[in-house]
Design a protein around this motif. Sequence first.
Motif, short mmCIF file in Angstrom:
data_model
loop_
_atom_site.label_atom_id
_atom_site.label_comp_id
_atom_site.label_asym_id
_atom_site.label_seq_id
_atom_site.Cartn_x
_atom_site.Cartn_y
_atom_site.Cartn_z
N UNK A 138 52.11 -5.81 -4.12
CA UNK A 138 51.52 -6.34 -5.34
C UNK A 138 50.13 -6.91 -5.07
N UNK A 139 49.98 -7.58 -3.92
CA UNK A 139 48.70 -8.21 -3.57
C UNK A 139 47.58 -7.18 -3.39
N UNK A 140 47.92 -5.98 -2.96
CA UNK A 140 46.89 -4.96 -2.77
C UNK A 140 46.75 -4.05 -3.99
N UNK A 174 47.64 -10.81 10.30
CA UNK A 174 46.83 -10.85 11.52
C UNK A 174 45.60 -11.72 11.32
N UNK A 175 45.00 -12.14 12.42
CA UNK A 175 43.77 -12.91 12.36
C UNK A 175 42.55 -12.01 12.24
N UNK A 176 42.68 -10.78 12.76
CA UNK A 176 41.56 -9.84 12.86
C UNK A 176 41.97 -8.52 12.23
N UNK A 177 41.05 -7.92 11.50
CA UNK A 177 41.30 -6.63 10.88
C UNK A 177 40.19 -5.66 11.28
N UNK A 178 40.59 -4.49 11.81
CA UNK A 178 39.64 -3.42 12.09
C UNK A 178 39.80 -2.36 11.02
N UNK A 179 38.74 -2.09 10.29
CA UNK A 179 38.75 -1.07 9.25
C UNK A 179 37.87 0.08 9.71
N UNK A 180 38.50 1.20 10.06
CA UNK A 180 37.80 2.33 10.66
C UNK A 180 37.53 3.39 9.59
N UNK A 181 36.33 3.36 9.00
CA UNK A 181 35.93 4.30 7.95
C UNK A 181 37.01 4.41 6.87
N UNK A 182 37.48 3.29 6.30
CA UNK A 182 38.64 3.35 5.42
C UNK A 182 38.39 3.96 4.05
N UNK A 183 37.12 4.21 3.70
CA UNK A 183 36.84 4.73 2.35
C UNK A 183 36.16 6.09 2.37
N UNK A 184 36.04 6.70 3.54
CA UNK A 184 35.26 7.94 3.67
C UNK A 184 35.77 9.06 2.77
N UNK A 200 38.39 -9.36 -1.14
CA UNK A 200 39.33 -10.33 -1.70
C UNK A 200 40.36 -10.78 -0.68
N UNK A 201 40.94 -9.81 0.04
CA UNK A 201 41.95 -10.14 1.05
C UNK A 201 41.35 -10.94 2.21
N UNK A 202 40.12 -10.60 2.58
CA UNK A 202 39.48 -11.35 3.65
C UNK A 202 39.29 -12.81 3.26
N UNK A 203 38.85 -13.03 2.04
CA UNK A 203 38.62 -14.40 1.57
C UNK A 203 39.93 -15.17 1.49
N UNK A 204 40.97 -14.54 0.94
CA UNK A 204 42.25 -15.23 0.76
C UNK A 204 42.92 -15.54 2.09
N UNK A 205 42.80 -14.63 3.07
CA UNK A 205 43.50 -14.78 4.35
C UNK A 205 42.59 -15.28 5.47
N UNK A 206 41.31 -15.51 5.17
CA UNK A 206 40.32 -15.95 6.16
C UNK A 206 40.30 -14.99 7.36
N UNK A 207 40.26 -13.71 7.07
CA UNK A 207 40.27 -12.68 8.10
C UNK A 207 38.92 -12.54 8.77
#
Length: 351
Positions: A138-140, A174-184, A200-207
Amino acid sequence: MNEKVVTVKNLQVTLDVAGQPLYATRGIDFDLYQGETLAIVGESGSGKSIAMHALMGLLPAKSQVSADYLQIFDRDILSLSKKELQQVRGRQIGLISQDALSALNPTMRVGKQILEAAIAHQHINKSDAKKKVYEQLSAVGIAEPKIAYRKYPHEFSGGQLQRIVIAMALISRPDILIADEPTTALDVTTQANILKLLRQQQKELNLSVIFITHNLAVAANLADRVAVMYAGKIIEIGKTREIFYNPQHPYTWGLLEAVPENKVGNDQLFTLPGNPPDLRFPPKGDAFAARNPYALAIDFNQEPTFFKVSSTHFAKTWLLDNRSPAYEPPVEIKERWQQFEQMTEGRKFYD
Protein backbone atom coordinates in the motif's frame (compact mmCIF):
# COMPACT_ATOMS: atom_id res chain seq x y z
CA MET A 1 27.36 16.75 9.06
CA ASN A 2 25.27 13.60 9.11
CA GLU A 3 26.69 10.20 9.99
CA LYS A 4 28.79 8.49 7.32
CA VAL A 5 27.09 5.21 6.38
CA VAL A 6 29.28 4.02 3.48
CA THR A 7 33.04 4.44 3.04
CA VAL A 8 34.74 3.33 -0.18
CA LYS A 9 38.44 3.97 -0.76
CA ASN A 10 40.56 2.62 -3.61
CA LEU A 11 37.99 0.05 -4.74
CA GLN A 12 39.43 -2.11 -7.51
CA VAL A 13 37.39 -4.82 -9.21
CA THR A 14 38.82 -7.17 -11.84
CA LEU A 15 36.41 -9.42 -13.73
CA ASP A 16 37.25 -12.60 -15.59
CA VAL A 17 36.05 -12.32 -19.21
CA ALA A 18 36.83 -15.52 -21.12
CA GLY A 19 40.04 -15.91 -19.16
CA GLN A 20 41.08 -12.28 -19.75
CA PRO A 21 41.15 -9.81 -16.83
CA LEU A 22 38.94 -6.78 -17.26
CA TYR A 23 39.71 -3.89 -14.88
CA ALA A 24 36.13 -2.80 -14.24
CA THR A 25 36.82 -0.31 -11.44
CA ARG A 26 40.26 1.17 -10.98
CA GLY A 27 40.50 2.88 -7.61
CA ILE A 28 37.13 4.40 -6.68
CA ASP A 29 36.69 6.65 -3.64
CA PHE A 30 33.40 7.98 -2.28
CA ASP A 31 31.38 8.34 0.91
CA LEU A 32 27.64 8.27 1.55
CA TYR A 33 25.99 10.11 4.43
CA GLN A 34 22.80 9.45 6.35
CA GLY A 35 19.72 10.73 4.54
CA GLU A 36 21.44 11.89 1.34
CA THR A 37 21.13 10.76 -2.27
CA LEU A 38 24.32 10.27 -4.24
CA ALA A 39 23.80 9.84 -7.99
CA ILE A 40 26.48 7.99 -9.95
CA VAL A 41 26.35 8.88 -13.64
CA GLY A 42 28.27 7.90 -16.75
CA GLU A 43 28.10 5.94 -19.97
CA SER A 44 27.29 2.23 -20.03
CA GLY A 45 30.36 0.19 -19.09
CA SER A 46 31.88 2.89 -16.88
CA GLY A 47 31.72 0.64 -13.80
CA LYS A 48 28.73 2.13 -11.97
CA SER A 49 26.84 -1.10 -11.33
CA ILE A 50 29.98 -3.19 -10.78
CA ALA A 51 31.06 -0.89 -7.96
CA MET A 52 27.69 -1.24 -6.23
CA HIS A 53 27.64 -5.02 -6.68
CA ALA A 54 31.06 -5.11 -5.01
CA LEU A 55 29.66 -3.10 -2.11
CA MET A 56 26.89 -5.67 -1.71
CA GLY A 57 29.09 -8.73 -2.23
CA LEU A 58 27.20 -9.74 -5.37
CA LEU A 59 30.03 -10.14 -7.89
CA PRO A 60 30.74 -13.39 -9.78
CA ALA A 61 32.92 -15.93 -7.98
CA LYS A 62 35.99 -15.36 -10.18
CA SER A 63 36.01 -11.60 -9.55
CA GLN A 64 38.93 -10.07 -7.71
CA VAL A 65 38.03 -7.27 -5.30
CA SER A 66 40.37 -5.15 -3.21
CA ALA A 67 39.96 -1.88 -1.33
CA ASP A 68 41.60 0.12 1.41
CA TYR A 69 38.09 0.58 2.83
CA LEU A 70 34.82 -1.02 1.74
CA GLN A 71 32.56 -0.41 4.70
CA ILE A 72 28.88 -0.14 5.52
CA PHE A 73 28.76 1.70 8.83
CA ASP A 74 31.75 0.10 10.59
CA ARG A 75 31.49 -3.33 8.94
CA ASP A 76 34.22 -4.36 6.52
CA ILE A 77 32.39 -5.97 3.59
CA LEU A 78 35.47 -7.86 2.37
CA SER A 79 35.91 -9.65 5.71
CA LEU A 80 32.31 -10.86 6.09
CA SER A 81 31.20 -14.45 5.61
CA LYS A 82 28.53 -15.38 3.07
CA LYS A 83 25.91 -15.60 5.82
CA GLU A 84 26.93 -12.24 7.28
CA LEU A 85 26.73 -10.65 3.82
CA GLN A 86 23.20 -11.96 3.40
CA GLN A 87 22.19 -10.27 6.64
CA VAL A 88 23.82 -7.00 5.62
CA ARG A 89 22.08 -7.08 2.22
CA GLY A 90 18.69 -7.69 3.73
CA ARG A 91 18.79 -5.59 6.86
CA GLN A 92 21.19 -2.72 6.21
CA ILE A 93 21.17 -2.32 2.44
CA GLY A 94 18.47 -2.91 -0.18
CA LEU A 95 18.69 -3.10 -3.96
CA ILE A 96 16.28 -2.00 -6.69
CA SER A 97 17.46 -3.44 -9.98
CA GLN A 98 16.96 -2.10 -13.50
CA ASP A 99 14.86 -5.05 -14.67
CA ALA A 100 12.03 -5.69 -12.23
CA LEU A 101 11.13 -8.99 -13.89
CA SER A 102 14.64 -10.38 -13.35
CA ALA A 103 14.42 -9.48 -9.67
CA LEU A 104 11.26 -11.55 -9.18
CA ASN A 105 10.64 -15.27 -9.44
CA PRO A 106 8.02 -15.68 -12.22
CA THR A 107 6.70 -18.91 -10.65
CA MET A 108 5.94 -17.38 -7.22
CA ARG A 109 3.20 -15.02 -6.12
CA VAL A 110 4.68 -11.58 -5.49
CA GLY A 111 3.34 -11.43 -1.94
CA LYS A 112 5.12 -14.61 -0.96
CA GLN A 113 8.40 -13.29 -2.34
CA ILE A 114 8.14 -10.13 -0.24
CA LEU A 115 6.96 -12.19 2.74
CA GLU A 116 10.09 -14.35 2.65
CA ALA A 117 12.28 -11.25 2.80
CA ALA A 118 10.31 -9.88 5.77
CA ILE A 119 10.55 -13.14 7.75
CA ALA A 120 14.24 -13.66 6.95
CA HIS A 121 15.42 -10.24 8.04
CA GLN A 122 12.92 -9.07 10.66
CA HIS A 123 12.58 -12.39 12.51
CA ILE A 124 8.81 -12.11 12.90
CA ASN A 125 6.08 -14.72 12.53
CA LYS A 126 4.23 -15.30 9.27
CA SER A 127 1.03 -13.57 10.38
CA ASP A 128 2.79 -10.36 11.39
CA ALA A 129 4.98 -10.48 8.30
CA LYS A 130 1.94 -10.76 6.05
CA LYS A 131 0.43 -7.63 7.59
CA LYS A 132 3.70 -5.79 6.95
CA VAL A 133 3.64 -6.92 3.32
CA TYR A 134 0.12 -5.51 2.87
CA GLU A 135 1.24 -2.25 4.48
CA GLN A 136 4.35 -2.01 2.30
CA LEU A 137 2.48 -2.73 -0.92
CA SER A 138 0.00 0.00 0.00
CA ALA A 139 2.85 2.38 0.87
CA VAL A 140 4.35 2.05 -2.61
CA GLY A 141 1.01 2.69 -4.30
CA ILE A 142 -0.22 -0.81 -5.12
CA ALA A 143 -4.03 -0.77 -5.01
CA GLU A 144 -5.87 -3.58 -3.22
CA PRO A 145 -2.72 -5.10 -1.69
CA LYS A 146 -4.48 -8.26 -0.51
CA ILE A 147 -5.45 -9.05 -4.08
CA ALA A 148 -2.05 -8.02 -5.44
CA TYR A 149 -0.38 -10.28 -2.86
CA ARG A 150 -1.73 -13.38 -4.64
CA LYS A 151 -0.84 -12.36 -8.18
CA TYR A 152 2.17 -13.47 -10.23
CA PRO A 153 4.70 -11.02 -11.74
CA HIS A 154 3.32 -11.35 -15.28
CA GLU A 155 -0.03 -9.99 -14.11
CA PHE A 156 1.39 -6.51 -13.44
CA SER A 157 2.47 -3.62 -15.66
CA GLY A 158 6.09 -2.47 -15.75
CA GLY A 159 5.42 0.42 -13.40
CA GLN A 160 3.57 -1.79 -10.93
CA LEU A 161 6.41 -4.34 -11.01
CA GLN A 162 8.91 -1.63 -10.19
CA ARG A 163 6.77 -0.57 -7.23
CA ILE A 164 6.69 -4.20 -6.06
CA VAL A 165 10.49 -4.43 -6.30
CA ILE A 166 10.73 -1.22 -4.25
CA ALA A 167 8.40 -2.78 -1.66
CA MET A 168 10.62 -5.86 -1.50
CA ALA A 169 13.75 -3.73 -1.08
CA LEU A 170 12.18 -1.69 1.73
CA ILE A 171 10.25 -4.38 3.61
CA SER A 172 13.15 -4.97 6.02
CA ARG A 173 13.61 -1.23 6.63
CA PRO A 174 17.21 -0.98 5.40
CA ASP A 175 19.35 2.05 6.17
CA ILE A 176 20.75 2.25 2.63
CA LEU A 177 19.07 1.80 -0.74
CA ILE A 178 20.88 1.21 -4.04
CA ALA A 179 18.70 2.01 -7.05
CA ASP A 180 20.37 0.68 -10.21
CA GLU A 181 18.76 2.38 -13.24
CA PRO A 182 15.29 1.65 -11.78
CA THR A 183 13.34 3.70 -14.34
CA THR A 184 15.20 2.99 -17.59
CA ALA A 185 12.58 0.68 -19.13
CA LEU A 186 9.59 2.84 -18.14
CA ASP A 187 7.71 5.52 -20.05
CA VAL A 188 8.20 9.14 -19.02
CA THR A 189 5.01 9.42 -16.95
CA THR A 190 5.62 6.15 -15.08
CA GLN A 191 9.25 7.14 -14.57
CA ALA A 192 8.19 10.41 -12.95
CA ASN A 193 5.79 8.57 -10.63
CA ILE A 194 8.49 6.08 -9.56
CA LEU A 195 10.96 8.89 -8.84
CA LYS A 196 8.31 10.70 -6.80
CA LEU A 197 7.71 7.49 -4.86
CA LEU A 198 11.42 7.04 -4.16
CA ARG A 199 11.73 10.61 -2.87
CA GLN A 200 8.70 10.08 -0.65
CA GLN A 201 10.00 6.79 0.77
CA GLN A 202 13.44 8.27 1.36
CA LYS A 203 11.98 11.15 3.33
CA GLU A 204 9.65 8.95 5.38
CA LEU A 205 12.30 6.31 6.18
CA ASN A 206 15.35 8.65 6.29
CA LEU A 207 17.08 6.45 3.72
CA SER A 208 20.55 6.97 2.34
CA VAL A 209 20.35 6.36 -1.42
CA ILE A 210 22.86 5.57 -4.15
CA PHE A 211 21.12 6.18 -7.46
CA ILE A 212 22.83 4.79 -10.57
CA THR A 213 21.72 6.40 -13.82
CA HIS A 214 22.85 7.55 -17.25
CA ASN A 215 20.02 10.13 -17.25
CA LEU A 216 21.38 13.49 -16.12
CA ALA A 217 17.92 15.01 -15.81
CA VAL A 218 17.02 12.30 -13.30
CA ALA A 219 20.24 12.96 -11.36
CA ALA A 220 19.55 16.71 -11.33
CA ASN A 221 16.05 16.10 -10.04
CA LEU A 222 16.87 13.56 -7.37
CA ALA A 223 20.40 13.83 -6.00
CA ASP A 224 22.14 15.88 -3.33
CA ARG A 225 25.56 15.00 -4.76
CA VAL A 226 26.71 13.59 -8.10
CA ALA A 227 29.72 11.41 -8.95
CA VAL A 228 30.69 11.18 -12.63
CA MET A 229 32.33 7.89 -13.67
CA TYR A 230 34.43 7.14 -16.73
CA ALA A 231 36.43 4.00 -17.58
CA GLY A 232 36.25 2.55 -14.09
CA LYS A 233 37.07 5.75 -12.21
CA ILE A 234 35.23 8.65 -10.61
CA ILE A 235 36.51 11.69 -12.50
CA GLU A 236 34.36 14.43 -10.89
CA ILE A 237 32.27 14.58 -7.72
CA GLY A 238 30.43 17.37 -5.99
CA LYS A 239 27.10 18.75 -4.90
CA THR A 240 24.48 18.50 -7.62
CA ARG A 241 24.43 22.26 -8.18
CA GLU A 242 28.24 22.29 -8.53
CA ILE A 243 28.28 19.50 -11.12
CA PHE A 244 25.54 21.06 -13.24
CA TYR A 245 26.37 24.72 -12.70
CA ASN A 246 30.16 24.59 -12.57
CA PRO A 247 31.43 21.33 -14.14
CA GLN A 248 35.18 21.13 -14.51
CA HIS A 249 35.97 17.91 -16.38
CA PRO A 250 35.59 17.90 -20.20
CA TYR A 251 33.82 14.54 -19.97
CA THR A 252 31.16 16.11 -17.73
CA TRP A 253 30.84 18.92 -20.29
CA GLY A 254 30.26 16.30 -22.98
CA LEU A 255 27.59 14.49 -20.95
CA LEU A 256 25.72 17.74 -20.36
CA GLU A 257 26.06 18.76 -24.00
CA ALA A 258 24.59 15.42 -25.11
CA VAL A 259 21.36 15.75 -23.10
CA PRO A 260 18.54 15.85 -25.72
CA GLU A 261 16.55 18.48 -23.80
CA ASN A 262 19.43 20.89 -24.30
CA LYS A 263 18.88 20.71 -28.06
CA VAL A 264 15.26 21.75 -28.49
CA GLY A 265 14.88 23.26 -31.95
CA ASN A 266 18.18 21.81 -33.17
CA ASP A 267 18.08 18.85 -35.56
CA GLN A 268 21.56 17.62 -34.66
CA LEU A 269 22.35 16.20 -31.23
CA PHE A 270 25.83 16.38 -29.80
CA THR A 271 27.65 13.08 -29.33
CA LEU A 272 30.99 12.45 -27.68
CA PRO A 273 33.56 11.44 -30.31
CA GLY A 274 35.11 7.99 -30.19
CA ASN A 275 34.45 5.21 -27.69
CA PRO A 276 35.45 4.44 -24.10
CA PRO A 277 38.71 2.47 -23.80
CA ASP A 278 38.82 -1.32 -23.63
CA LEU A 279 39.38 -1.96 -19.92
CA ARG A 280 41.16 -5.22 -20.65
CA PHE A 281 43.94 -2.89 -21.72
CA PRO A 282 43.61 0.33 -19.66
CA PRO A 283 45.28 3.30 -21.32
CA LYS A 284 48.23 5.17 -19.90
CA GLY A 285 47.47 8.61 -18.49
CA ASP A 286 43.95 10.06 -18.54
CA ALA A 287 41.54 7.45 -19.96
CA PHE A 288 39.47 10.24 -21.56
CA ALA A 289 42.43 11.85 -23.35
CA ALA A 290 41.80 10.25 -26.76
CA ARG A 291 38.23 11.67 -26.82
CA ASN A 292 39.05 15.00 -25.20
CA PRO A 293 39.34 18.02 -27.52
CA TYR A 294 40.96 19.92 -24.63
CA ALA A 295 43.59 17.24 -23.91
CA LEU A 296 47.09 18.38 -23.00
CA ALA A 297 50.27 16.46 -23.77
CA ILE A 298 50.49 15.30 -20.16
CA ASP A 299 47.03 13.67 -20.41
CA PHE A 300 48.46 10.93 -22.64
CA ASN A 301 51.25 10.06 -20.22
CA GLN A 302 50.19 10.80 -16.66
CA GLU A 303 46.84 10.35 -14.93
CA PRO A 304 45.64 13.51 -13.16
CA THR A 305 44.96 13.52 -9.44
CA PHE A 306 41.86 15.10 -7.94
CA PHE A 307 42.03 18.89 -7.96
CA LYS A 308 39.97 20.77 -5.38
CA VAL A 309 37.39 23.14 -6.83
CA SER A 310 35.62 23.73 -3.50
CA SER A 311 35.40 21.93 -0.17
CA THR A 312 32.79 19.63 -1.71
CA HIS A 313 33.78 19.63 -5.40
CA PHE A 314 36.73 17.73 -6.92
CA ALA A 315 37.72 16.87 -10.49
CA LYS A 316 40.46 14.79 -12.12
CA THR A 317 41.64 16.99 -14.96
CA TRP A 318 44.99 18.61 -15.73
CA LEU A 319 43.07 21.69 -16.89
CA LEU A 320 42.81 22.61 -13.19
CA ASP A 321 46.58 22.51 -12.68
CA ASN A 322 47.99 26.02 -12.23
CA ARG A 323 50.46 25.29 -15.04
CA SER A 324 47.63 24.63 -17.50
CA PRO A 325 46.74 27.25 -20.14
CA ALA A 326 43.58 29.23 -19.54
CA TYR A 327 40.43 27.59 -20.87
CA GLU A 328 36.71 28.19 -21.07
CA PRO A 329 33.94 25.59 -21.27
CA PRO A 330 31.66 25.68 -24.34
CA VAL A 331 29.05 28.43 -24.41
CA GLU A 332 26.30 25.78 -24.39
CA ILE A 333 27.59 24.48 -21.05
CA LYS A 334 27.45 27.94 -19.50
CA GLU A 335 23.77 28.17 -20.46
CA ARG A 336 22.76 24.69 -19.35
CA TRP A 337 21.66 25.40 -15.73
CA GLN A 338 18.61 27.40 -16.78
CA GLN A 339 17.61 24.52 -19.02
CA PHE A 340 18.08 21.97 -16.25
CA GLU A 341 16.02 24.08 -13.89
CA GLN A 342 13.21 23.97 -16.43
CA MET A 343 13.61 20.20 -16.81
CA THR A 344 13.39 19.71 -13.05
CA GLU A 345 10.61 22.29 -12.57
CA GLY A 346 12.95 24.60 -10.67
CA ARG A 347 13.28 22.34 -7.61
CA LYS A 348 15.78 23.80 -5.14
CA PHE A 349 16.72 20.39 -3.78
CA TYR A 350 20.38 21.35 -3.54
CA ASP A 351 19.99 24.19 -1.03
